[in-house]
Enzyme design. Structure first.
Site, PDB file in Angstrom:
ATOM      1  N   ASP A 218       0.802  -1.222   0.000  1.00 31.96           N
ATOM      2  CA  ASP A 218       0.000   0.000   0.000  1.00 31.96           C
ATOM      3  C   ASP A 218       0.836   1.274   0.000  1.00 31.96           C
ATOM      4  O   ASP A 218       0.329   2.361   0.258  1.00 31.96           O
ATOM      5  CB  ASP A 218      -0.926   0.010   1.217  1.00 31.96           C
ATOM      6  N   CYS A 221       4.770  -0.192   2.883  1.00 36.33           N
ATOM      7  CA  CYS A 221       5.240  -1.549   3.189  1.00 36.33           C
ATOM      8  C   CYS A 221       6.536  -1.550   3.996  1.00 36.33           C
ATOM      9  O   CYS A 221       6.694  -2.380   4.895  1.00 36.33           O
ATOM     10  CB  CYS A 221       5.394  -2.361   1.912  1.00 36.33           C
ATOM     11  N   HIS A 343       9.127  -4.021  -3.301  1.00 37.30           N
ATOM     12  CA  HIS A 343       8.260  -4.271  -2.145  1.00 37.30           C
ATOM     13  C   HIS A 343       9.098  -4.797  -0.988  1.00 37.30           C
ATOM     14  O   HIS A 343      10.125  -5.450  -1.185  1.00 37.30           O
ATOM     15  CB  HIS A 343       7.191  -5.309  -2.523  1.00 37.30           C
TER      16      HIS A 343
END
Length: 365
Positions: A218, A221, A343
């Site tokens: 989102d 992270c 990520h």
């Protein structure tokens, strides 16, 4: 997810990201200019000011490439502009607007806001038009397949397609097949990279008794992964991801000489006022969903007084703040985890119970 850019000293970016050749952006005229608003009897001064701002906003939306006639711009509804080309144009227009806003300075804040709003609205219209065009194209393709050449439409007589119609149908079918093949190849390639990275990460972490704890992609992270690590070490509620954002920004401000040399204007996504690039960057860190990276990890390691170890599939683990005592906060960096790329996830220790063949997780180092 990790910040794209993330400062010039981004360790994961330096070790993992391969240089990609970028083709020169295609020239585009951008959204059409709106007609200047004219004043009518009874119009208030405030309304005239708003109309003037809207007209200026429309003018700023024109891309900075060489001028083209309106007729030369591909029509979305006719499929003249692909979704990829449209998104590239949006990016160029956003960059052009950012430069225009910077030239306006503090006195042009309201006008800058109007410019941004107008650009967002124009881009949204483009996306909606593209979605309608894609839906219409798919519908026409399905109808063509259902009827077939020369088939009779509902309630009508069978018509023999003309030579020109047959050629158009053949071209459309060939184009649809080509687009589908390209999309499938791209999807397979992306999935292959993701699977390869996951397998490499598992082979690295498995023998060490570590496993990945998934974190939502989102934009927070990195901070959520560290929040999870702090909960494992210090107990639930030790620090929220919002508190970690504020802590990172405040530490960077109080140690500006250690961080500002590694931050460029391209690392800031919003407008920069009076050339204050570093302050604009810190504001994004503490109050937006801007992606975090190496600089933020350094700031949090120093502010928390804890070492942070970052694992990656294609690089040796990086330990930040090794001068601090205690177990490290352990997170992992994935370059191909999601569609947007970078990520961060948290890590947990897996404890196998040989008697039952089960496994449990622990947050201990």
């Amino acid at each position: 997810m990790g910040r794209k850019g993330g400062g010039k000293a981004g360790f994961m970016k330096a070790q993992m990201r391969q240089k990609e050749e970028v083709s020169p952006p295609e020239q585009d005229t951008g959204p059409e200019e709106a007609h200047p608003a004219t004043s009518t009897p009874g119009t208030t001064q405030k309304e005239e000011s708003t109309s003037t701002t809207s007209a200026k906003a429309s003018a700023f939306l024109v891309d900075d490439g060489p001028e083209e006639s309106v007729g030369e711009r591909p029509s979305v509804s006719c499929g003249g502009e692909t979704r990829g080309k449209m998104l590239q144009r949006h990016k160029r227009e956003a960059k052009s607007l950012k430069e225009q806003v910077k030239r306006l300075g503090k006195k042009g804040r309201e006008e800058a806001a109007a410019l941004q709003q107008a650009l967002d609205a124009a881009h949204q219209q483009d996306l909606e038009a593209m979605a309608r065009a894609e839906e219409e194209s798919m519908s026409q393709g399905m109808e063509s397949l259902a009827l077939g050449p020369g088939a009779a439409p509902p309630g009508g007589e069978a018509l023999k397609p003309t030579k020109a119609q047959r050629k158009r149908q053949q071209r459309a079918a060939a184009e649809a097949e080509r687009e589908a093949r390209i999309a499938a190849e791209l999807a397979d390639a992306d999935d292959s990279l993701r699977v390869q990275e996951e397998e490499a990460m598992s082979s690295t972490l498995g023998p060490l008794g570590l496993a990945i704890h998934e974190i939502a992609p989102d934009g927070h992270c990195l901070y959520r992964a560290l929040e999870h690590q702090l909960d494992l070490q210090d107990g639930s509620g030790a620090a929220s991801f919002q508190e970690l954002r504020r802590l990172a920004a405040e530490h960077m401000r109080t140690h500006a000489n250690d961080f500002s040399p590694y931050i460029a204007e391209d690392d800031v996504t919003g407008p920069v006022e009076d050339g204050e690039v570093f302050e604009a960057y810190c504001k994004e860190v503490e109050s937006t969903a801007a992606w975090g990276g190496h600089l933020e990890l350094q700031a949090l390691s120093q502010a928390l007084g804890k070492p942070i170890k970052v694992w990656a599939a294609a690089a040796a683990p990086q330990l930040l703040g090794d001068e601090h005592p205690g177990p490290a906060l352990q997170i992992c960096y994935l370059h191909h985890a999601y569609g947007l790329g970078e990520h961060y996830n948290s890590l947990v220790r897996v404890v196998k119970e040989e008697s039952e063949g089960a496994a449990s997780v622990s947050g201990d180092e």
